[in-house]
Design a protein around this motif. Structure first.
Motif, PDB file in Angstrom:
ATOM      1  N   LEU A 100      72.152   7.147  28.776  1.00  0.00           N
ATOM      2  CA  LEU A 100      73.276   6.927  27.527  1.00  0.00           C
ATOM      3  C   LEU A 100      74.873   7.529  27.035  1.00  0.00           C
ATOM      4  O   LEU A 100      75.486   6.926  26.350  1.00  0.00           O
ATOM      5  CB  LEU A 100      72.332   7.996  26.767  1.00  0.00           C
ATOM      6  CG  LEU A 100      72.834   8.633  25.108  1.00  0.00           C
ATOM      7  CD1 LEU A 100      72.234   7.626  24.351  1.00  0.00           C
ATOM      8  CD2 LEU A 100      72.203   9.794  24.410  1.00  0.00           C
ATOM      9  N   ARG A 101      74.953   7.920  28.710  1.00  0.00           N
ATOM     10  CA  ARG A 101      76.456   8.171  28.037  1.00  0.00           C
ATOM     11  C   ARG A 101      76.787   7.041  28.665  1.00  0.00           C
ATOM     12  O   ARG A 101      78.396   6.535  27.611  1.00  0.00           O
ATOM     13  CB  ARG A 101      76.817   9.082  29.673  1.00  0.00           C
ATOM     14  CG  ARG A 101      76.922  10.902  29.076  1.00  0.00           C
ATOM     15  CD  ARG A 101      77.061  11.328  30.466  1.00  0.00           C
ATOM     16  NE  ARG A 101      76.578  12.899  29.932  1.00  0.00           N
ATOM     17  CZ  ARG A 101      77.515  13.912  31.141  1.00  0.00           C
ATOM     18  NH1 ARG A 101      77.150  13.151  32.661  1.00  0.00           N
ATOM     19  NH2 ARG A 101      76.913  15.091  31.235  1.00  0.00           N
ATOM     20  N   LEU A 135      76.933   4.688  25.450  1.00  0.00           N
ATOM     21  CA  LEU A 135      77.255   5.290  24.597  1.00  0.00           C
ATOM     22  C   LEU A 135      78.812   3.917  24.460  1.00  0.00           C
ATOM     23  O   LEU A 135      79.560   3.406  24.160  1.00  0.00           O
ATOM     24  CB  LEU A 135      77.559   6.031  23.887  1.00  0.00           C
ATOM     25  CG  LEU A 135      76.796   6.856  23.788  1.00  0.00           C
ATOM     26  CD1 LEU A 135      76.507   8.901  23.575  1.00  0.00           C
ATOM     27  CD2 LEU A 135      75.967   6.344  21.898  1.00  0.00           C
ATOM     28  N   ALA A 136      79.571   4.537  25.778  1.00  0.00           N
ATOM     29  CA  ALA A 136      81.096   4.173  26.747  1.00  0.00           C
ATOM     30  C   ALA A 136      80.770   2.072  26.058  1.00  0.00           C
ATOM     31  O   ALA A 136      82.134   2.191  25.877  1.00  0.00           O
ATOM     32  CB  ALA A 136      81.263   4.502  27.100  1.00  0.00           C
ATOM     33  N   ARG A 189      79.930  -0.390  25.061  1.00  0.00           N
ATOM     34  CA  ARG A 189      80.290  -0.967  23.532  1.00  0.00           C
ATOM     35  C   ARG A 189      81.664  -1.132  23.408  1.00  0.00           C
ATOM     36  O   ARG A 189      81.507  -2.288  22.802  1.00  0.00           O
ATOM     37  CB  ARG A 189      79.485  -0.478  22.095  1.00  0.00           C
ATOM     38  CG  ARG A 189      79.310  -0.726  21.410  1.00  0.00           C
ATOM     39  CD  ARG A 189      78.946   0.237  20.099  1.00  0.00           C
ATOM     40  NE  ARG A 189      77.907   0.206  19.733  1.00  0.00           N
ATOM     41  CZ  ARG A 189      76.634  -0.721  18.886  1.00  0.00           C
ATOM     42  NH1 ARG A 189      77.231  -1.487  18.945  1.00  0.00           N
ATOM     43  NH2 ARG A 189      75.625  -0.342  19.290  1.00  0.00           N
TER      44      ARG A 189
END
Length: 145
Positions: free
Chosen positions: A63-64, A67-68, A70
């Motif tokens: 998930l980290r 999120l980055a 994108r």
């Protein structure tokens, strides 16, 4: 040949392409925009090379990255698309379902290559590597529905 008589499909999840796979993928003739289908399988626990964040699940580590990434996709003119958990299988058989499917659109192979070669992208990839047990990346092209 009927479906029943076809040999079983072999599926091998991986976190990095082999040198041969990378050369074949990036050596292909440039043929415009494509959507990458990512079938993701997470580790039970995140595994960072430096031992940090051992309390995270693989999904939390990924998930980290998610999120980055994108911003990196958009920086090369692409679009981050749908992402969702795999919740069932209606047709066919597979030994172990993937955990998530994610789609990303890129304007070209050159744009995708530029993204993965960028040092800032490579810095966030540590989370991808820590979280993934393996994945399939499938390049697709076609008309919008």
């Amino acid at each position: 040949m009927t479906v029943e008589s076809c040999p079983p499909m072999t599926v091998v999840n991986a976190v990095h392409p082999t040198q041969e796979q990378a050369q074949s993928f990036f050596g292909a003739v440039e043929d415009g925009p494509f959507v990458m289908v990512n079938l993701l399988k997470f580790r039970e626990r995140a595994t960072y090379a430096d031992g940090r964040d051992a309390d995270l699940s693989g999904a939390e580590a990924y998930l980290r990255y998610g999120l980055a990434v994108r911003a990196h996709i958009e920086r090369v003119g692409g679009k981050a698309g749908y992402a969702g958990r795999v919740t069932g299988l209606m047709l066919g058989e597979v030994g172990d379902l993937w955990d998530m499917v994610a789609l990303a659109q890129y304007p070209s192979l050159a744009a995708f290559r530029a993204m993965v070669a960028d040092p800032d992208y490579q810095a966030i990839s540590v989370h991808r590597e820590a979280g993934l047990a393996g994945q399939l990346n499938i390049k697709t092209q076609g008309a919008a529905l």
